[in-house]
Design a protein around this motif. Structure first.
Motif, PDB file in Angstrom:
ATOM      1  N   SER A  74       0.848  -1.192   0.000  1.00 50.20           N
ATOM      2  CA  SER A  74       0.000   0.000   0.000  1.00 50.20           C
ATOM      3  C   SER A  74       0.881   1.239   0.000  1.00 50.20           C
ATOM      4  CB  SER A  74      -0.937   0.018   1.212  1.00 50.20           C
ATOM      5  OG  SER A  74      -0.202   0.047   2.419  1.00 50.20           O
ATOM      6  N   SER A  76       0.630   5.928  -0.728  1.00 50.76           N
ATOM      7  CA  SER A  76      -0.115   7.126  -1.096  1.00 50.76           C
ATOM      8  C   SER A  76       0.875   8.139  -1.637  1.00 50.76           C
ATOM      9  CB  SER A  76      -0.866   7.705   0.105  1.00 50.76           C
ATOM     10  OG  SER A  76       0.041   8.119   1.110  1.00 50.76           O
ATOM     11  N   LYS A  83      -4.407  13.796  -3.680  1.00 48.28           N
ATOM     12  CA  LYS A  83      -3.765  12.656  -3.036  1.00 48.28           C
ATOM     13  C   LYS A  83      -4.299  11.353  -3.614  1.00 48.28           C
ATOM     14  CE  LYS A  83      -2.681  10.811   1.562  1.00 48.28           C
ATOM     15  NZ  LYS A  83      -2.940  10.968   3.018  1.00 48.28           N
ATOM     16  N   CYS A  85      -4.431   7.265  -3.375  1.00 51.90           N
ATOM     17  CA  CYS A  85      -4.285   6.162  -2.424  1.00 51.90           C
ATOM     18  C   CYS A  85      -4.335   4.843  -3.192  1.00 51.90           C
ATOM     19  CB  CYS A  85      -5.401   6.192  -1.392  1.00 51.90           C
ATOM     20  SG  CYS A  85      -5.648   7.810  -0.601  1.00 51.90           S
ATOM     21  N   THR A  86      -3.411   3.946  -2.893  1.00 50.94           N
ATOM     22  CA  THR A  86      -3.326   2.694  -3.636  1.00 50.94           C
ATOM     23  C   THR A  86      -2.995   1.535  -2.709  1.00 50.94           C
ATOM     24  OG1 THR A  86      -2.474   3.877  -5.565  1.00 50.94           O
ATOM     25  CG2 THR A  86      -2.211   1.505  -5.560  1.00 50.94           C
ATOM     26  N   GLN A 110      -8.309  10.916  -2.764  1.00 52.66           N
ATOM     27  CA  GLN A 110      -8.873  11.412  -1.517  1.00 52.66           C
ATOM     28  C   GLN A 110     -10.120  12.240  -1.821  1.00 52.66           C
ATOM     29  OE1 GLN A 110      -6.433  14.374   0.513  1.00 52.66           O
ATOM     30  NE2 GLN A 110      -6.729  13.303   2.453  1.00 52.66           N
ATOM     31  N   LYS A 205      -6.284   1.240   6.440  1.00 52.60           N
ATOM     32  CA  LYS A 205      -5.275   2.209   6.008  1.00 52.60           C
ATOM     33  C   LYS A 205      -5.784   3.034   4.827  1.00 52.60           C
ATOM     34  CE  LYS A 205      -1.079   0.836   6.216  1.00 52.60           C
ATOM     35  NZ  LYS A 205       0.227   0.156   5.953  1.00 52.60           N
ATOM     36  N   LEU A 206      -6.476   2.385   3.892  1.00 57.42           N
ATOM     37  CA  LEU A 206      -7.021   3.102   2.744  1.00 57.42           C
ATOM     38  C   LEU A 206      -8.131   4.065   3.167  1.00 57.42           C
ATOM     39  CD1 LEU A 206      -7.199   0.434  -0.109  1.00 57.42           C
ATOM     40  CD2 LEU A 206      -5.768   2.468  -0.033  1.00 57.42           C
ATOM     41  N   CYS A 209      -6.524   7.085   4.394  1.00 53.51           N
ATOM     42  CA  CYS A 209      -5.942   7.835   3.282  1.00 53.51           C
ATOM     43  C   CYS A 209      -7.020   8.583   2.506  1.00 53.51           C
ATOM     44  CB  CYS A 209      -5.193   6.882   2.356  1.00 53.51           C
ATOM     45  SG  CYS A 209      -4.411   7.664   0.920  1.00 53.51           S
ATOM     46  N   ALA A 210      -8.211   7.983   2.402  1.00 51.49           N
ATOM     47  CA  ALA A 210      -9.274   8.545   1.570  1.00 51.49           C
ATOM     48  C   ALA A 210      -9.973   9.737   2.205  1.00 51.49           C
ATOM     49  CB  ALA A 210     -10.308   7.465   1.253  1.00 51.49           C
TER      50      ALA A 210
END
Length: 211
Positions: A74, A76, A83, A85-86, A110, A205-206, A209-210
């Motif tokens: 993962s 960002s 931003k 996020c992956t 994001q 975690k995503l 980030c989002a």
């Protein structure tokens, strides 16, 4: 997880590969521009080189074992569009001519930017020279299969990629489960099948980030 059934927008052109390449280019720019002159190595340097190569081989073998079992990545990054996020799950095997296993990535921006994608990479997927739309059937776990139109393109060497548009990263994460199976079929034949596990920490975690 829901998808745009009548097509999808192409994946955002600024990918994590772009970010990694830019980072490497920047680090290269910090080094000396002139190459050091070539010289013969001493016996001690040769032995040290062999030791480093052996350590690399062991590390590569360990990574290969991890990828065969399945492993998450993962990241960002900041992009001109916001931003990004992956998260990617890789499970690579040599069985079934690449049908079993591959890489599945969840990529999105994001809030409030809505663009997000679910992308599959595999050697059993089509590898057109140019991006094109194709019809594909996606089945998740025991849910009814969905027939959708997606973008298909070649990805690095012998792999093909299939990109599904999703209605925002948050919506994609709501449809993610800790363990999930995906099967992609083209004209009734399985092109790729992959199952991820231990996704809960990655989902959290995503979500962070989002925001």
């Amino acid at each position: 997880m829901l998808y745009d059934g009548n097509g999808c927008s192409p994946p955002y052109e600024y990918s994590m590969d772009d970010w990694i390449r830019e980072k490497n280019d920047y680090l290269d720019s910090l080094g000396p521009r002139d190459r050091a002159p070539v010289r013969s190595m001493t016996p001690e340097e040769v032995e040290n080189m062999k030791k480093l190569q052996a350590e690399k081989d062991q590390r590569d073998a360990r990574i290969a074992q991890e990828v065969a079992k399945g492993i998450w990545f993962s990241a960002s990054s900041s992009t001109p569009e916001g931003k990004l996020c992956t998260a990617s799950f890789a499970k690579l095997t040599s069985a079934d001519n690449g049908t079993s296993g591959g890489i599945v990535s969840i990529m999105g921006f994001q809030k409030p930017k809505p663009d997000a994608w679910l992308i599959f990479y595999g050697t059993g997927l089509p590898q057109p020279k140019k991006v094109r739309k194709i019809n594909i059937t996606l089945q998740q776990d025991n849910e009814p299969a969905q027939a959708v139109q997606v973008f298909s393109y070649r990805y690095q060497g012998r792999a093909g990629a299939i990109a599904f548009a999703v209605p925002g990263l948050a919506a994609a994460l709501d449809g993610m489960r800790d363990q999930q199976t995906f099967k992609l079929s083209i004209d009734g034949k399985t092109a790729m099948a992959i199952q991820w596990a231990e996704a809960a920490p990655v989902i959290q975690k995503l979500k962070q980030c989002a925001q």
